[in-house]
Enzyme design. Structure first.
Site, PDB file in Angstrom:
ATOM      1  N   HIS B  57       4.643  14.290   0.816  1.00 30.31           N
ATOM      2  CA  HIS B  57       5.679  14.782   1.733  1.00 30.31           C
ATOM      3  C   HIS B  57       6.415  15.976   1.150  1.00 30.31           C
ATOM      4  O   HIS B  57       7.497  16.328   1.617  1.00 30.31           O
ATOM      5  CB  HIS B  57       6.709  13.685   2.009  1.00 30.31           C
ATOM      6  CG  HIS B  57       6.125  12.394   2.444  1.00 30.31           C
ATOM      7  ND1 HIS B  57       5.325  12.290   3.554  1.00 30.31           N
ATOM      8  CD2 HIS B  57       6.212  11.138   1.927  1.00 30.31           C
ATOM      9  CE1 HIS B  57       4.948  11.026   3.699  1.00 30.31           C
ATOM     10  NE2 HIS B  57       5.459  10.312   2.718  1.00 30.31           N
ATOM     11  N   HIS B 219       2.953   9.657   7.636  1.00 31.17           N
ATOM     12  CA  HIS B 219       1.935   9.088   6.755  1.00 31.17           C
ATOM     13  C   HIS B 219       0.556   9.163   7.379  1.00 31.17           C
ATOM     14  O   HIS B 219      -0.309   8.329   7.103  1.00 31.17           O
ATOM     15  CB  HIS B 219       2.264   7.631   6.427  1.00 31.17           C
ATOM     16  CG  HIS B 219       3.560   7.487   5.709  1.00 31.17           C
ATOM     17  ND1 HIS B 219       4.746   7.295   6.371  1.00 31.17           N
ATOM     18  CD2 HIS B 219       3.858   7.542   4.399  1.00 31.17           C
ATOM     19  CE1 HIS B 219       5.718   7.220   5.484  1.00 31.17           C
ATOM     20  NE2 HIS B 219       5.223   7.371   4.290  1.00 31.17           N
TER      21      HIS B 219
END
Ligand SMILES: Nc1ncnc2c1ncn2[C@@H]1O[C@H](COP(=O)(O)OP(=O)(O)O)[C@@H](O)[C@H]1O
Ligand SMILES: Nc1ncnc2c1ncn2[C@@H]1O[C@H](COP(=O)(O)OP(=O)(O)O)[C@@H](O)[C@H]1O
Ligand SMILES: [Mg+2]
Ligand SMILES: [Mg+2]
Ligand SMILES: [Mg+2]
Ligand SMILES: [Mg+2]
Lengths: 218, 333, 333, 218
Positions: B57, B219
């Protein structure tokens, strides 16, 4: 009909082997309704466990299970890490100080582990999680032992119930974990955690059946 | 899978080595367990801010460690929550005597691991509070589910709480502020493409040549809905409508608008998204008074974007504007 | 083609509207012709810095307009050099009486259009100098060809010259400095994927599932060589070896290392590239004393990276460190 | 056998039409050895030219050509913009003030335009650019006119030479423009600018042949 330290550690090894063999499969199940890491994570953790238990024997079965739990907590991450970690830690607490386990000891340890998972994760039966495999597995084990079945039989019935529970997750809409974000789209997929839990229960039936704890060895 | 990596197993380790080499002026990178810590941690008398989550991320969270933002970040494996020992090490490394706040995104793994870590830290005498961020309106909220995911508001909470901690506000105050950011922030994201977890080696999902996923998380998980590609005008309306109607954001409100790339969408497209969002909000009497545009909370190389709104008041605005000096976000210093 | 756009014909226009809406505190966006100008331009007595080029490289150049960097940027159509009328308008808008420097990347289109613009500006009484950046070692240089492309060193030249202009150095001095940055900077890039020009609607080239292009520019053009994907360790060596051998960079040198994403490669991979580069350079006794890591000179959504080295001395280092306040690069203020 | 204002503007329109029809083709040629925009750029420019010349007649052919050049300079960008812009601007200067052009006027204007392109871009014959189409086109035109051929014939010979020149770019390794960055990899591709220039020359042959300047209309 007792589970020795060696058998307990064989069970852990058998689970590690099953996770390694099913790494891609578990990850694919997780890709469908999660984030495509369950097999990778569990395998990383179980490989670390193997390294750990190869490094030297633990004092007793309880200590062995605790070590497995601690290792999983610190290597798996994700939801699987704390949940499987807790399972083994609580099993270890239940089996603390025991050099070997009777069938009842085993059932009590597994029940303690599953209760630990439930306390930690707050999942109920039918939420489409590993609980859907583990709770039926514990229930069937206890029922069988209560009916006087041998450990081998009891473990086989436990594994069968685990498999049924695992498959029963397919139609469910997830209410816990990452799959719950999908809402209705989570239906028609088998839950990855329920699947790895089935590997765990099956490994027990296979390991303990093939040794002194086998179903003829009453 | 084509990526600029060596071995998939070494992605996180080597990226952290790169961070350590690049930003030694601002952060230290601990290993075994992996933690990115502010170079001058612990800052005495300051509440320590710890966050963490799966890797993939970036710049979140490691890139947000530094003056005015996080004191430490715990990077997990790609898309996998870090482990309690990382969080414990981070918590102890940043405890300057005023307690430590855990900023946790609402994912089962993150929540459970941070819970275990908080228990361990408390037992070692560190005062810990945790705030769970759950701003993703794509997820139907309910008492009986895992609830909403934590996404874009996390970045804003880390910045704003970081500024408050620099002012030496108490742990209770910083935690309250974090809850306030969460309460006033809402997000929704979409994907044009999937992404490939290095260890998995293939895309998490497949999208057709003209399909998009609406309501994705960070995700690579599928979203709420798959649909035909549409002009960005319509995409923005699909994302922004549930956001503004959820809180709701009303005419007269001032907001921070955060237009985020999922990692593979370039800036030229983000500015088109921002342009549409600005028109969308103006049409409802909502004024953007601050903005953040770029890849800040990403999903590896996924193409797509997310929109986060945060209702601003004078205090939140001032805290947003306060100096920050991290590899990923910097101004005022 | 999946992009967050409305009509391919409106990509540049709408992105500029987004920039105007987002950054009114720092830039103004002129239309007909399109120019991004520093909000407070012209700054009296300061050399005006103008650059420009095709769009699709964001944040370059429009994102580098502001205090301490460019005074104006001329955005062309995607991957297409802007036109002389844009450059003329930009030059006149930023002329604060100390002359204007055109920072031109070495592409035939950019060079010719800037030449025409400089002629027009001179005929209107504005003193103009132009410096052509040509740092790409992937291209064989020769008197009989168009020479090397201008790539990553452009970003560094804009920052460093911007700082010098803020110090009120003369046009001749700033132009000299720009040539010095160019003389001490070298770059090379590679692609994992092609990119899609919106108006073309399909990828400029096709790469197999395990092929990469080495020695690409920033316009989706094919590179010098197509080869099999390799570990990033080897990729960095393929890019960095021709760079260090070209200038050359020697043991004992201090450099700024700029690891750039082509647009679609996420930060986690860039840090792995940086880690390899750091090891590669250390092995040759070259020390990285400054770095820049991120998507700064991009090629739409192309996956890949480029490496730029700039040999530093104290003066260049100080100018690099000087405050800058642009949407794309900010520190010290 | 003279080119009127109407015919000159028909030529410009015919070129715009040919560019529009070949937009994808030119862009594909540019994708192979450049940046996939030549057709898009030229078409944007020629559409702007159409808008401009539709808006009102210019005073004479020279002014018309200058307007085309100015419009291309400010709308095309890239290498094509200044090069084609210069071509038309220099043609316009050569034809300044003329209400119609003789064959010699046309040849002189085209030659001036091509010289302008060479001065601006510094490309030589064989560098794999539009020069490889334009220079043979001018040479053939002049040679034909010098041999006393009618304008129609001369234009046809010019177009044939242009086509030959265009095709001759295929084996060349580029030494100018973006294709030169490719080195040897630029060989075996037809140059996009040489191709658009052939459309320009062919449009002249077609337009002027089909009207008063046709080869029978000596
Ligand atoms: N609250 C919970 N209680 C029990 N099991 C859960 C819970 N949440 C998730 N799980 C189990 O965890 C599995 C996913 O594990 P994993 O992929 O390792 O973690 P993550 O979701 O963080 O990526 C699910 O398939 C589910 O069986
Ligand atoms: N120096 C030059 N002289 C003449 N023609 C050139 C020169 N450089 C490039 N060209 C022509 O320009 C064409 C490319 O034009 P275009 O694609 O519009 O510009 P760009 O290369 O800037 O994208 C080439 O095919 C070539 O024919
Ligand atoms: Mg998972
Ligand atoms: Mg995970
Ligand atoms: Mg171009
Ligand atoms: Mg081109």
């Amino acid at each position: 009909m007792r589970i020795s330290y060696g058998q307990a550690s064989d069970w852990v090894r058998a689970f590690a082997g099953a996770v390694a063999d099913n790494k891609e499969y578990l990850t694919e199940l997780d890709a469908a309704i999660g984030d495509a890491d369950h097999g990778i994570n569990m395998n990383r953790g179980m490989q670390a466990v193997l390294t750990k238990i190869d490094a030297g024997a633990q004092p007793d079965v309880g200590a062995l299970l605790k070590t497995v739990g601690m290792t999983l907590v610190s290597t798996v991450g994700g939801a699987g890490g704390p949940l499987y970690g807790t399972l083994f830690l609580q099993m270890g607490t239940s089996a603390a100080g025991k050099a070997e386990l009777s069938g009842e000891d085993w059932a009590a340890a597994l029940a303690a582990g599953v209760t630990g998972v439930q306390n930690r994760g707050k999942a109920e039966l039918g939420d489409k999680t590993m609980i859907d495999t583990l709770v039926p597995a514990v229930d069937a084990l206890r029922e069988a032992l209560g009916e006087g079945a041998g450990l081998g039989d009891a473990l086989a019935r436990s594994a069968a119930a685990a498999e049924t529970g695992m498959k029963a997750t397919i139609p469910l809409v997830a209410r816990k974990g990452r799959a719950s974000y999908l809402g209705q789209r989570s239906a028609n997929h088998q839950d990855p955690g329920a699947t790895s839990s089935w590997l765990l229960i099956r490994a027990a039936a296979q390991t303990f059946a093939g040794s002194g704890a086998g179903h003829d060895a009453q | 899978m084509k990526k600029l990596i060596n071995d998939p197993a070494d992605v996180v380790k080597e990226a952290l080595q790169g961070v350590a080499a690049a930003h030694a002026d601002r952060v230290r990178v601990l290993t075994e367990p992996n933690v990115v810590v502010r170079a001058d941690a612990p800052v005495q008398g300051k509440v320590g801010l710890v966050s963490g989550g799966g890797s993939g991320h970036e710049p979140m969270h490691g890139g947000f460690v530094g003056m005015g933002m996080l004191d430490a970040a715990c990077p997990g494996e790609v898309f996998t929550s870090p482990t309690p020992d990382q969080m414990l090490a981070a918590t102890k490394a940043v405890d300057g005597g005023a307690g430590v706040l855990h900023i946790v995104k609402n994912y089962t793994g993150d929540v459970l691991n941070f819970e275990m870590a908080a228990d361990l830290a408390s037992s070692e005498g560190v005062e810990v509070q945790a705030v769970v961020i759950n701003d993703d309106v794509a997820v139907q909220d309910s008492l009986y589910t895992a609830g909403r995911r934590g996404v874009g508001a996390t970045v804003l909470a880390e910045k704003i709480c970081g500024a408050a901690a620099e002012q030496r506000r108490s742990l209770a105050e910083v935690a309250d502020l974090c809850r306030r950011v969460n309460a006033n922030g809402r997000s929704m994201g979409m994907a044009l493409t999937s992404c490939t977890v290095p260890a998995a080696g293939k895309p998490t999902f497949e999208l057709g040549a003209s399909e998009v996923e609406i309501g994705i998380g960070i995700h690579g998980e599928p979203g709420r809905e798959r649909r035909e590609l549409a002009p960005v005008h319509d995409i923005v309306s699909m994302l922004a409508t549930p956001i503004v109607e959820d809180l709701p954001y009303n005419s007269g409100d001032s907001v921070l608008a955060f237009v985020n790339s999922m990692g593979g969408t370039p800036l030229i497209e983000l500015y088109i998204v921002y342009n549409e969002l600005n028109k969308f909000l103006s049409g409802r009497g909502i004024t953007i008074t601050r903005n953040l545009i770029g890849p800040y909370i990403t999903s590896l190389e996924m193409q797509g974007c997310s929109i986060t709104l945060l209702k601003l008041d004078d205090e939140l605005t001032a805290l947003w504007d306060a100096p920050v000096n991290t590899p990923g976000l910097r101004w005022g210093v």
